[in-house]
Motif scaffolding. Structure first.
Motif, mmCIF file in Angstrom:
data_model
loop_
_atom_site.group_PDB
_atom_site.id
_atom_site.type_symbol
_atom_site.label_atom_id
_atom_site.label_comp_id
_atom_site.label_asym_id
_atom_site.label_seq_id
_atom_site.Cartn_x
_atom_site.Cartn_y
_atom_site.Cartn_z
ATOM 1 N N ASP A 1 0.875 -1.070 -0.147
ATOM 2 C CA ASP A 1 0.123 0.051 0.045
ATOM 3 C C ASP A 1 0.954 1.204 -0.098
ATOM 4 N N GLY A 2 1.980 1.277 -0.418
ATOM 5 C CA GLY A 2 3.196 2.110 -0.494
ATOM 6 C C GLY A 2 3.736 2.261 1.035
ATOM 7 N N SER A 3 3.679 1.379 1.820
ATOM 8 C CA SER A 3 4.364 1.622 3.132
ATOM 9 C C SER A 3 5.091 0.036 3.348
ATOM 10 N N PHE A 4 5.987 0.203 4.256
ATOM 11 C CA PHE A 4 6.935 -0.734 4.642
ATOM 12 C C PHE A 4 6.559 -1.326 6.127
ATOM 13 N N GLN A 5 6.966 -2.386 6.531
ATOM 14 C CA GLN A 5 6.902 -2.927 7.978
ATOM 15 C C GLN A 5 8.185 -3.453 8.316
ATOM 16 N N GLU A 6 8.872 -2.959 9.348
ATOM 17 C CA GLU A 6 9.960 -3.463 9.552
ATOM 18 C C GLU A 6 10.034 -4.717 10.470
ATOM 19 N N ILE A 7 10.521 -5.949 9.800
ATOM 20 C CA ILE A 7 10.527 -7.372 10.540
ATOM 21 C C ILE A 7 11.690 -7.887 10.567
ATOM 22 N N SER A 8 12.771 -7.048 11.128
ATOM 23 C CA SER A 8 14.449 -7.512 10.953
ATOM 24 C C SER A 8 14.369 -8.388 11.896
ATOM 25 N N HIS A 9 14.279 -8.255 13.421
ATOM 26 C CA HIS A 9 14.241 -9.103 14.353
ATOM 27 C C HIS A 9 13.265 -10.502 14.354
ATOM 28 N N ARG A 10 12.039 -10.399 13.896
ATOM 29 C CA ARG A 10 11.160 -11.777 13.907
ATOM 30 C C ARG A 10 11.723 -12.376 12.573
ATOM 31 N N ALA A 11 12.262 -11.803 11.683
ATOM 32 C CA ALA A 11 12.856 -12.633 10.550
ATOM 33 C C ALA A 11 14.352 -13.203 10.703
ATOM 34 N N LEU A 12 14.927 -12.592 12.081
ATOM 35 C CA LEU A 12 16.328 -13.195 12.252
ATOM 36 C C LEU A 12 17.273 -12.636 11.717
ATOM 37 N N VAL A 13 17.313 -11.461 10.981
ATOM 38 C CA VAL A 13 18.210 -10.918 10.163
ATOM 39 C C VAL A 13 18.830 -9.470 10.966
ATOM 40 N N ALA A 14 18.323 -9.129 12.042
ATOM 41 C CA ALA A 14 18.645 -7.889 12.521
ATOM 42 C C ALA A 14 20.149 -7.991 13.257
ATOM 43 N N ASP A 15 21.024 -7.953 12.326
ATOM 44 C CA ASP A 15 22.542 -8.639 12.724
ATOM 45 C C ASP A 15 23.303 -7.522 13.072
ATOM 46 N N TYR A 16 23.815 -7.182 14.225
ATOM 47 C CA TYR A 16 24.410 -6.051 14.438
ATOM 48 C C TYR A 16 26.124 -6.427 14.453
ATOM 49 N N ARG A 17 26.537 -6.367 13.043
ATOM 50 C CA ARG A 17 28.171 -6.515 12.670
ATOM 51 C C ARG A 17 28.374 -5.214 11.655
ATOM 52 N N GLY A 18 29.596 -5.441 11.247
ATOM 53 C CA GLY A 18 30.111 -4.195 10.165
ATOM 54 C C GLY A 18 29.494 -4.882 8.915
ATOM 55 N N ALA A 19 28.411 -4.836 8.376
ATOM 56 C CA ALA A 19 27.912 -5.315 7.216
ATOM 57 C C ALA A 19 28.296 -4.315 5.988
ATOM 58 N N MET A 20 28.789 -4.789 5.007
ATOM 59 C CA MET A 20 28.981 -3.937 3.753
ATOM 60 C C MET A 20 28.313 -4.247 2.412
ATOM 61 N N GLY A 21 28.407 -5.489 1.922
ATOM 62 C CA GLY A 21 27.774 -5.993 0.665
ATOM 63 C C GLY A 21 26.766 -7.089 0.796
ATOM 64 N N ILE A 22 25.904 -7.011 -0.102
ATOM 65 C CA ILE A 22 24.775 -7.989 0.066
ATOM 66 C C ILE A 22 24.786 -8.604 -1.205
ATOM 67 N N ALA A 23 24.724 -9.957 -1.415
ATOM 68 C CA ALA A 23 24.389 -10.984 -2.592
ATOM 69 C C ALA A 23 22.957 -11.591 -2.223
ATOM 70 N N THR A 24 22.142 -11.716 -3.355
ATOM 71 C CA THR A 24 20.845 -12.466 -3.135
ATOM 72 C C THR A 24 20.746 -13.257 -4.298
ATOM 73 N N GLY A 25 20.134 -14.508 -3.955
ATOM 74 C CA GLY A 25 20.035 -15.551 -4.907
ATOM 75 C C GLY A 25 19.585 -16.759 -4.203
ATOM 76 N N ASP A 26 19.082 -17.933 -4.975
ATOM 77 C CA ASP A 26 18.688 -18.945 -4.442
ATOM 78 C C ASP A 26 19.800 -20.090 -4.449
ATOM 79 N N TRP A 27 20.766 -20.062 -3.547
ATOM 80 C CA TRP A 27 22.046 -20.882 -3.737
ATOM 81 C C TRP A 27 21.848 -22.385 -3.399
ATOM 82 N N ASP A 28 20.784 -22.858 -2.878
ATOM 83 C CA ASP A 28 20.062 -24.177 -2.565
ATOM 84 C C ASP A 28 19.155 -24.666 -3.719
ATOM 85 N N ASN A 29 18.796 -23.740 -4.512
ATOM 86 C CA ASN A 29 17.672 -24.281 -5.592
ATOM 87 C C ASN A 29 16.316 -24.818 -4.968
#
Length: 598
Positions: A323-351
């Motif tokens: 609807d034009g808005s977003f919901q922040e779901i980082s913690h419940r999706a288990l990706v709210a990771d506090y590190r020094g993140a730089m680059g992202i790759a996305t893809g279906d590595w395990d098919n």
């Protein structure tokens, strides 16, 4: 990236992932033994942690090498040929982007540069020979540098770049980010570009802008733009140092010394202009020091979501509400990771038909491989209740602890040997100054990981994949694409204060392949954001077009599939961003197939 030392000690323990519990306990015990130092020192051989990371390569590893062909290809690019003044913006850039700007069927290359040290006068910057380069593909393995005649020779403290046809005229346009102002270049369709930043409504204040990502978040048929803001850097912050792994680090290089910069979301108005709506949409991420962002439909509801990689602040996953808005779901999706993140790759590595993520990190923090659990949740009929969840399985599949000694930046999933499984390329380069010469950063080797399948995971094949992987440089941006149209994927790397490298894939096309190229398409769709499923026999592969953004960079906009021994693809299903479905059947292998929306 650079943070307080006690925090980094905790990160080594707590970010290894659920699959590495035994290794974590072992590290804790080792630290408690008498005589053990309290911190992990890069390069240190810790028995059971780093000493046993090397795995013997299976006999069937790919006999493929990469060769630096920059010089013979006509790419003679030197990044930031100046003396560092020990300031953060100088050390973080730059990136590159593949795109066919003249629609001749061959990938061209845009490379961002930095035109001088911080404090260089505007006149000196305007006259600097260190500017962004546009390399036009000559269709014979060589390139011609045409940035000045094309009008895209950006001068400044350049960071990132991304191609996207925002005005739906069939010609890819270009956005460039910087420490300073961002620029939008409109493709005139005749080999030249026009700076339309002001008339497009993209005159954001000066800032420290990083990764840029195009995507149609509201599915109205035109591309919107998301730009990452890093930190509110102030050159006056020069006092004080901190000890980072036995090296004195000035406060001017520590992102924790500065407040986070907000991110920008530009909604395309459909008339050549944009409206900034990051706050209204809920994606301004005011607490994140953002470097990269990837638009991807992680929950497969047809609406592109957004994942943001943040440095020394929580990563953020925004679910598109439609609807034009977003919901922040980082913690419940288990990706709210506090590190020094730089680059992202996305893809279906395990098919398994859902989109996974790979994230590069700072030294002693490991890299992360986030397995998307949607397929498993669907099987258990839990998907609706749990939306989307991930698990960091980097240690389990050979990508975690092996990265402890590296600072990872640009990364990408790509099938370099065309066996139907996505492999990983990482460019590494430290942000720590050399003790012997503080004007230089510490160089590192790049890495290539071969995907042997979901049982054993990834193997580091860098040592057997060519001399280029024995060179040590300060890697930053990396962009992947088949520049010579020979059916295997090549890599371009930008090295801070060093020469750029065009790494040609030699041998990847020994197996069959198919590439889908989305060209100027009717109904206002460039293909960006489309999902593609390819079926051969009992196997399938999935891609989301334009989802991978890398660090300050953009991979080829084409969808490339390795086919192994398969010579004919049974069927291809394309779902366009507006939901339109298109089926292709009985497609011969070993071709670049032009896709138009029917």
């Amino acid at each position: 990236m650079l943070d307080q030392l006690p925090r980094r000690q905790r990160l080594v323990v707590f970010t290894a992932g659920a699959a590495g519990v035994v290794a974590i306990l072992l590290v804790v015990l080792l630290w408690l033994l008498p005589g053990r130092t309290s911190t992990y020192i890069p390069g240190e051989q810790i028995e059971g942690l780093t000493a046993d990371l090397a795995r013997s390569l299976p006999e069937d590893y790919p006999r493929i090498t990469f060769r630096d062909v920059s010089d013979q290809a006509g790419i003679r690019f030197q990044h930031f040929p100046f003396t560092r003044t020990t300031q953060l913006p100088e050390d973080m850039g730059s990136g590159a982007a593949w795109g066919d700007y003249n629609n001749d069927g061959w990938l061209d290359l845009y490379v961002v540069n930095q035109s001088g040290s911080l404090g260089t006068s505007p006149d000196q910057t305007a006259q600097s020979q260190a500017h962004a380069h546009l390399y036009r593909n000559n269709q014979d393995g060589t390139f011609t540098e045409v940035s000045e005649e094309a009008g895209v020779d950006f001068r400044g403290i350049g960071m990132g770049a991304a191609w996207g046809d925002y005005d739906n005229d069939g010609w890819p346009d270009l956005v460039v980010t910087s420490y300073g102002k961002n620029v939008l270049y409109r493709n005139n369709g005749n080999g030249t570009f026009t700076d339309v930043t002001t008339q497009a409504g993209m005159n954001a204040p000066d800032g420290f802008w990083a990764g840029a990502s195009w995507g149609d978040y509201d599915r109205d048929g035109d591309l919107d733009l998301y730009i990452c803001g890093y930190v509110r850097y102030t050159p006056e912050t020069t006092g004080g140092t901190s000890l980072q792994y036995e090296t004195e680090m000035p406060a001017s290089l520590n992102p924790s010394s500065f407040r986070p910069e907000r991110n920008l979301l530009y909604r395309n108005n459909g008339n050549g202009s944009f409206t900034g709506l990051a706050v209204q949409a809920g994606v301004d991420d005011p607490d994140g020091r953002s470097l990269s962002a990837s638009r991807c439909d992680f929950d497969e509801d047809g609406w592109p979501d957004l994942y943001v990689a943040n440095d020394v602040s929580d990563n953020v996953l925004y679910r598109n509400n439609g609807d034009g808005s977003f919901q922040e779901i980082s913690h419940r999706a288990l990706v709210a990771d506090y590190r020094g993140a730089m680059g992202i790759a996305t893809g279906d590595w395990d098919n398994d038909r859902d989109v996974d993520m790979f994230v590069t990190h700072w030294i002693a923090q490991e890299n992360a491989l986030y397995n998307n659990l949607k397929t498993q949740l669907d099987t258990l009929q839990l998907s609706a209740a749990n939306a989307v969840k991930f698990m960091d399985v980097a240690d389990r599949y050979g990508l975690g602890q092996i990265a402890l000694d590296y600072v990872g930046f640009g990364a990408g999933f790509f099938d370099y040997n065309n066996d139907g499984r996505l492999d990983i390329f990482i460019t590494n380069g430290s942000t720590i100054q050399q003790d012997a010469d503080p004007h230089l950063l510490t160089p590192m080797r790049d890495q290539l990981f071969w995907n042997s399948g979901p049982e054993d995971g990834f193997y580091d094949v860098s040592a057997v994949s060519g001399p280029v992987f024995r060179q040590e440089l300060v890697g930053r941006g990396a962009a992947i694409g088949d520049y010579d149209n020979d059916g295997d994927l090549d890599v371009f790397v930008v090295n801070n204060q060093g020469p750029a490298q065009l790494l040609q894939n030699e041998g990847g096309n020994q197996q069959h392949w198919l590439t889908l190229a989305f060209h100027g398409i009717a109904n206002g769709s460039s293909g960006t954001g489309s999902s593609v499923d390819l079926f051969t026999g009992n196997t399938s592969q999935s891609r989301q077009v334009g989802a991978q953004s890398s660090y300050l960079s953009q991979h080829s906009p084409r969808a490339h599939f390795g086919l192994g021994s398969t010579t004919t693809v049974d069927s291809i299903r394309i779902v366009w961003p507006d939901g339109h479905r298109q089926i292709l059947r009985d497609i011969p292998a070993d071709q670049i197939l032009a896709i138009t929306r029917l």
